[in-house]
Design an enzyme around this catalytic site. Sequence first.
Site, PDB file in Angstrom:
ATOM      1  N   SER A 354       0.758  -1.329   0.090  1.00  0.00           N
ATOM      2  CA  SER A 354       0.135  -0.147  -0.093  1.00  0.00           C
ATOM      3  C   SER A 354       0.848   1.192   0.017  1.00  0.00           C
ATOM      4  CB  SER A 354      -0.958  -0.046   1.306  1.00  0.00           C
ATOM      5  OG  SER A 354      -1.482   1.304   1.499  1.00  0.00           O
ATOM      6  N   GLU A 542      -1.957  -9.670  -9.639  1.00  0.00           N
ATOM      7  CA  GLU A 542      -1.056  -9.008  -8.558  1.00  0.00           C
ATOM      8  C   GLU A 542      -0.305  -9.918  -7.549  1.00  0.00           C
ATOM      9  OE1 GLU A 542      -3.546  -5.623  -6.958  1.00  0.00           O
ATOM     10  OE2 GLU A 542      -5.156  -6.601  -8.287  1.00  0.00           O
TER      11      GLU A 542
END
Length: 779
Positions: A354, A542
Amino acid sequence: MEFPSFDHLNVWRARANMRVWVLILLLLLLKSDVVCSSSDYLVGLGSYDITGPAADVNMMGYANTGQIASGIHFRLRARAFIVAESKGNRVVFVNLDACMASQIVKIKVIERLKERYGDLYTENNVAISGIHTHAGPGGYLQYVVYIVTSFGFVHQSFDVIVDGIEKCIIQAHENLRPGSIFVNKGELLDAGVNRSPSAYLNNPAAEREKYRYNVDKEMTLLKFVDDDWGPVGSFNWFPTHGTSMSRTNSLISGDNKGAGARFMEDWFEQKGSEKMDSLVFEDDRLPRRISNIIPRLHDNHHILLELATSFQSLPGRPVTKTSSSAKRVRGSHKQVDKPRFISAFCQSNCGDVSPNVLGAFCVDTGLPCDFNHSTCGGKNELCYSRGPGYPDEFESTRIIGERQFRKAVDLFNSADEEIEGEIDFRHAYINLSQLEVTISDSGASEVVKTCPAAMGFAFAAGTTDGPGAFDFTQGDDEGNPFWKLVRNLLKTPSKEQIECHRPKPILLDTGEMKKPYDWAPSILPIQILRIGQFFILSVPGEFTTMAGRRLRDAVREVLSSEEEFESEDIHVVIAGLTNTYSQYVTTYEEYQVQRYEGASTLYGPHTLSAYIQEFKKLAEALINGEPVEPGPQPPDLLAKQISLLPPVVVDGTPLGVNFGDVCADVPQKSTFKSGDMVMVSFWTACPRNDLMTEGTFALVEFLQEKDDWIPAYDDDDFCLRYKWSRPSKLSSRSKATLEWRIPLGVTPGVYRMRHFGAAKGLFGSIHHFTGSSSAFVVA
């Protein structure tokens, strides 16, 4: 004895002079700092606008039905490089300012390239990768689950991406010239954190101890240098999610990676004419858009104010379709016969990474969220992560983008390892819904299988970057009886499917849902591109941090078995979200925890092992010069697509008002400074009427002389936002609000805001218009 003739003497003198000049030239080269290269490669780069519809279309990424585009933060682009041997192979890598690549997009791009170039560019040597921004228009993928929130397929989103990829590859092809490539890598410590640390900790301790961080911190950069023009571009790979912009943002944006690319391209435009090793940042500022044009007036505020007052807002008026393109800032500054510098910030194994580096906190208490489930009092929707500019998501985007940009500049300036060697590639399709995988544990081998795609309960919980709704939570390995009943209305998974995915409780059995057409992919592409000692692993999803590490290590081990390579001499990068999209890939151990990433690993607990097995086959074929079986072809579902997004019917304005008229102007005799926000609103029309591709909806102009306005900032700049709104969904009236956050280091002087648009008449005709605000002073 005969004496030489006069002609012979002239020949001897000429030869002697030539030897002297050759000797001088050799001495100069030995004394200089110039990096010499044999230029075995042809290098070409290209870039094209893929912004798409800036109104009414759901954004791709957060799966939030309420996140509908209504303007532009800054434009999206497709950027490509081609590297070719003069008489041999070539590879193409395309980086998209989009959430991910799409199988149907690649199919149609390859069809177009085949029509134009024959078999020069195929699915085998072309890779198309997304940066994973969650702020781009959706509706361009072909599988149902990825276009539900966009009301089905959106042809405008699809068409602009296909067109943009084709055009940037054409540019790169036409720019092919002898050149060199250099590689560099270095650590960037403050642009990503692990958003699922509890899952990461389930990996073996001995494996975790090999790494200093629980996310990859290394950026790898390629620098492209034309033999005559010098540096022409750079591409870098670094893992961090495109979620600096939140799930409530409605402005199209390239997020932090798109911002980094903008900053670096503008930096080079400003500094590119100087000696490359002397490039530095001035006063810690990002690049300025325009130079000091009328310095004699800068110290006389009264004269500037009087000059600004003489320019009142102009009523809206018709213009030609090309006006917005002609006024673009970057287009007006292009050097003749030399392509613009192109920089791409590519995505890697970002699955659990993140950009919201401050951590996750409860919005009700301000305390950290529960570590294992990312909940607050049992509710996941209260747990949000914070970016470095919290609570301003635009500032967080700028900061993370700037951090990547600064590291890229550092690597660019110091890159000195030259790429050398052959160009090659391997590509194959695999059916990941039923693939046999041989795994080894303590010397014993076992054959396991992957599963038809399915999504777990924790998928609906979302992440701390964008929490889901209802009572779903991350880490749920049991499921909820009520939601299982709801699930069964769509498709009840078989016992075999449930067992195959264990411990994932299945929420959506997408791999076995076929109405009205496939809900999820089963046939996926894998690909390796080789440029000398540099290898790109194109993965259609991903990968988490540890999953990516395992894949890279496995491929590197195969490659280093070749006598040509030593392991430390090989550069292997993962290009995530490439060629198509199939959600996440976790390690087997992370899958057991069933956080969001594990629940979104579609093909069961052995998905990563399957990828490693198949990529090793590609790598072995690559180094042995052997072909690979192409595998089963993925479906082309374009003809089956359903589009439910209503078209624009007609645009209108209040009685007596023209399109382009100002409805909220700057105050008279206004003076602003760096950091201030200037806002102007215009009566406008729906931006879906004309996407202004390679054009602009918004412009800030600078008064150069008495009445000569030049473009200073447009809607491709980070600091200028174009916001579109209508009073109600069924209204034909709409407004465009331009917001210019005056950047640091802006040139003082007189400015004005200008808007471009296109209106749709009752019978479908499109007419273009423009309007401008009153002038104001920036001191």
